[in-house]
Design an enzyme around this catalytic site. Structure first.
Site, PDB file in Angstrom:
ATOM      1  N   GLY A 141     -21.466  -9.664 -26.870  1.00 55.35           N
ATOM      2  CA  GLY A 141     -21.023 -10.641 -27.872  1.00 55.35           C
ATOM      3  C   GLY A 141     -20.458  -9.976 -29.105  1.00 55.35           C
ATOM      4  N   ASP A 198      -8.056  -8.245 -27.924  1.00 55.77           N
ATOM      5  CA  ASP A 198      -6.890  -8.987 -28.432  1.00 55.77           C
ATOM      6  C   ASP A 198      -7.092 -10.494 -28.234  1.00 55.77           C
ATOM      7  OD1 ASP A 198      -5.766  -6.501 -28.914  1.00 55.77           O
ATOM      8  OD2 ASP A 198      -4.846  -6.426 -26.928  1.00 55.77           O
TER       9      ASP A 198
HETATM   10  O1  RIB Z   1      -5.635  -3.962 -26.146  1.00 54.93           O
HETATM   11  C1  RIB Z   1      -4.928  -3.781 -24.946  1.00 54.93           C
HETATM   12  C2  RIB Z   1      -3.587  -3.185 -25.232  1.00 54.93           C
HETATM   13  O2  RIB Z   1      -3.753  -1.879 -25.731  1.00 54.93           O
HETATM   14  C3  RIB Z   1      -2.693  -3.022 -24.045  1.00 54.93           C
HETATM   15  O3  RIB Z   1      -1.903  -4.169 -23.833  1.00 54.93           O
HETATM   16  C4  RIB Z   1      -1.901  -1.782 -24.365  1.00 54.93           C
HETATM   17  O4  RIB Z   1      -0.545  -2.007 -24.532  1.00 54.93           O
HETATM   18  C5  RIB Z   1      -2.529  -1.211 -25.622  1.00 54.93           C
HETATM   19  O5  RIB Z   1      -1.812  -1.541 -26.734  1.00 54.93           O
END
Ligand code: RIB
Length: 311
Positions: free
Chosen positions: A228, A255
C-alpha cells in the site's frame, strides 16, 4: 457529479521495449527471452494517460525525438484525447526509450535513455505558462532535467496550482528547491536513494518520510507496492493498505498511482480516500502486461471499486 479536473503533466515520453524472461544473461552469454512487448511509456506519458483514463482533461508538456517514435508518440497522445499543443519534436535527437526486463514474479528492471526528454527546459514551461495557469494540478517526474522540475514547482507555487512530484528515477534532490511542494511521492527504493535511509518496513518508511518532510515539502506519500502507501504530513502519518490483486507486471504501477491520485484529489475527494482509490488503480494496473495498456479506464475501474468497496 464530480468536478472534471484539468491536469498538466510536465514530463517524459518513452517507447518501452519489454522482454519477459526467467533470468538475466551472464556476461558474454546469450539466452532466449520468453516474450516481448513494444508500447508507449515514459513516466510522464504514463501518468498523463492514467489521468486521462480516469476522466481528467489532460495537457502534456514534453519533447520527442526526430525518429519514428516521435510522431507515433504524439499520435498516441491525440488518440487518448491528451492535448499536445506543447509536445514538440526536436531535430537531431532520439526519442526517450526504455529497455525493460520483467521476471515471472512481475518484478521489473528498467533502463531509461532520456533522449529528447532531457531537452525539456524551463523556457518550455514559460512557453506554456498561459495554459498552465488554467490547470488545477501540475504533475512532474525526474526523467526531465531537474532544473525544469524545480522551475515548474516554483511556477506552480507562485500561481497557486497544486503540484505533485514523483522523484523517479531517483536522483539526489535539493529538497529546499521543492519548498512548499504539495505532494512528494517516491516509492521505497527512491525514498532510500534520496534520503540514504533504508526502507525495509513501515517503521523505516515513517522515519524516511519524516526526513523528507523536514526538507520543506507539505506532504510525502511513499508507495510501498503490495503493502500500500504511507501518507505523511506535518500533523501525522497513516498507512493505507493495498488491495489484493494477481500481479503479472508491475511496470508503470507507480505512474498509475500518481495519475489516478491527481484525478481523485482534483475531483474533491479527501486525500486519504484519494490515496486508497489510487492504491486500487495502481494494483489493477499490475494485472496486465505493459504500462499504459495495462491501465483501466474509468468505467472498468469504477466497477472494480464498487465490488471492492462493498466487500
Ligand atoms: O514507470 C514505468 C516507466 O519507466 C516505463 O514506461 C519506462 O518508460 C520508464 O520511464
Amino acid at each position: 457529479m464530480a468536478k472534471r479536473p484539468r491536469i498538466a503533466v510536465v514530463g517524459s515520453a518513452n517507447i518501452d521495449l519489454t522482454t519477459f524472461t526467467n533470468r538475466f544473461p551472464k556476461p558474454g552469454e546469450t539466452i532466449f527471452g520468453d516474450s516481448f512487448d513494444l508500447g508507449f511509456g515514459g513516466k510522464g506519458a504514463n501518468q498523463a494517460t492514467a489521468c486521462r483514463l480516469c476522466g481528467a482533461d489532460v495537457f502534456m508538456i514534453a519533447r520527442v525525438g526526430s525518429d519514428l517514435f516521435g510522431p507515433a508518440t504524439i499520435e498516441n497522445f491525440k488518440r487518448l484525447g491528451i492535448d499536445t499543443t506543447h509536445v514538440k519534436q526536436l531535430e537531431g535527437v532520439s526519442s526517450g526509450v526504455a529497455p525493460i526486463f520483467v521476471e515471472p514474479s512481475g518484478q521489473n528492471r528498467i533502463f531509461v535513455v532520456k533522449g529528447a526528454n532531457d531537452r525539456l527546459m524551463p523556457a518550455d514551461v514559460d512557453a506554456a505558462a498561459d495554459l498552465l495557469k488554467t490547470v488545477d494540478c501540475m504533475v512532474l517526474q525526474f526523467e526531465i532535467p531537474l532544473e525544469t522540475v524545480y522551475y515548474s514547482v516554483r511556477f506552480a507555487h507562485a500561481n497557486g496550482i497544486r503540484c505533485i512530484v514523483n522523484p523517479a528515477p531517483a536522483a539526489p534532490v535539493d529538497l529546499k528547491a521543492l519548498t512548499g511542494l504539495d505532494y512528494f511521492v517516491p516509492n521505497e527504493s527512491e525514498a532510500e536513494t534520496i534520503t540514504g535511509m533504508p526502507v525495509r518496513n513501515l517503521e523505516d518508511a515513517k522515519k524516511c518520510a519524516q526526513t523528507l518532510l523536514s526538507g520543506g515539502v507539505k506532504r510525502v506519500i511513499i508507495t510501498l507496492g503490495a503493502n500500500g502507501s504511507l501518507l505523511a504530513g506535518h500533523e501525522g502519518m497513516e498507512h493505507i493498505p493495498a488491495f489484493q490483486v494477481k500481479s503479472v507486471d508491475s511496470t508503470g504501477a507507480g505512474d498509475a498511482f500518481i495519475g489516478s491520485f491527481a484525478v481523485f484529489l482534483g475531483e474533491g475527494l479527501p486525500e486519504r480516500e484519494a490515496v486508497r482509490r489510487a492504491n486500487l488503480y495502481a494494483g489493477l494496473s499490475t494485472t496486465g502486461v505493459g504500462t499504459q495498456k495495462s491501465f483501466y479506464d474509468r468505467v472498468r475501474y469504477d466497477a472494480e471499486w464498487a465490488k471492492r468497496a462493498a466487500a
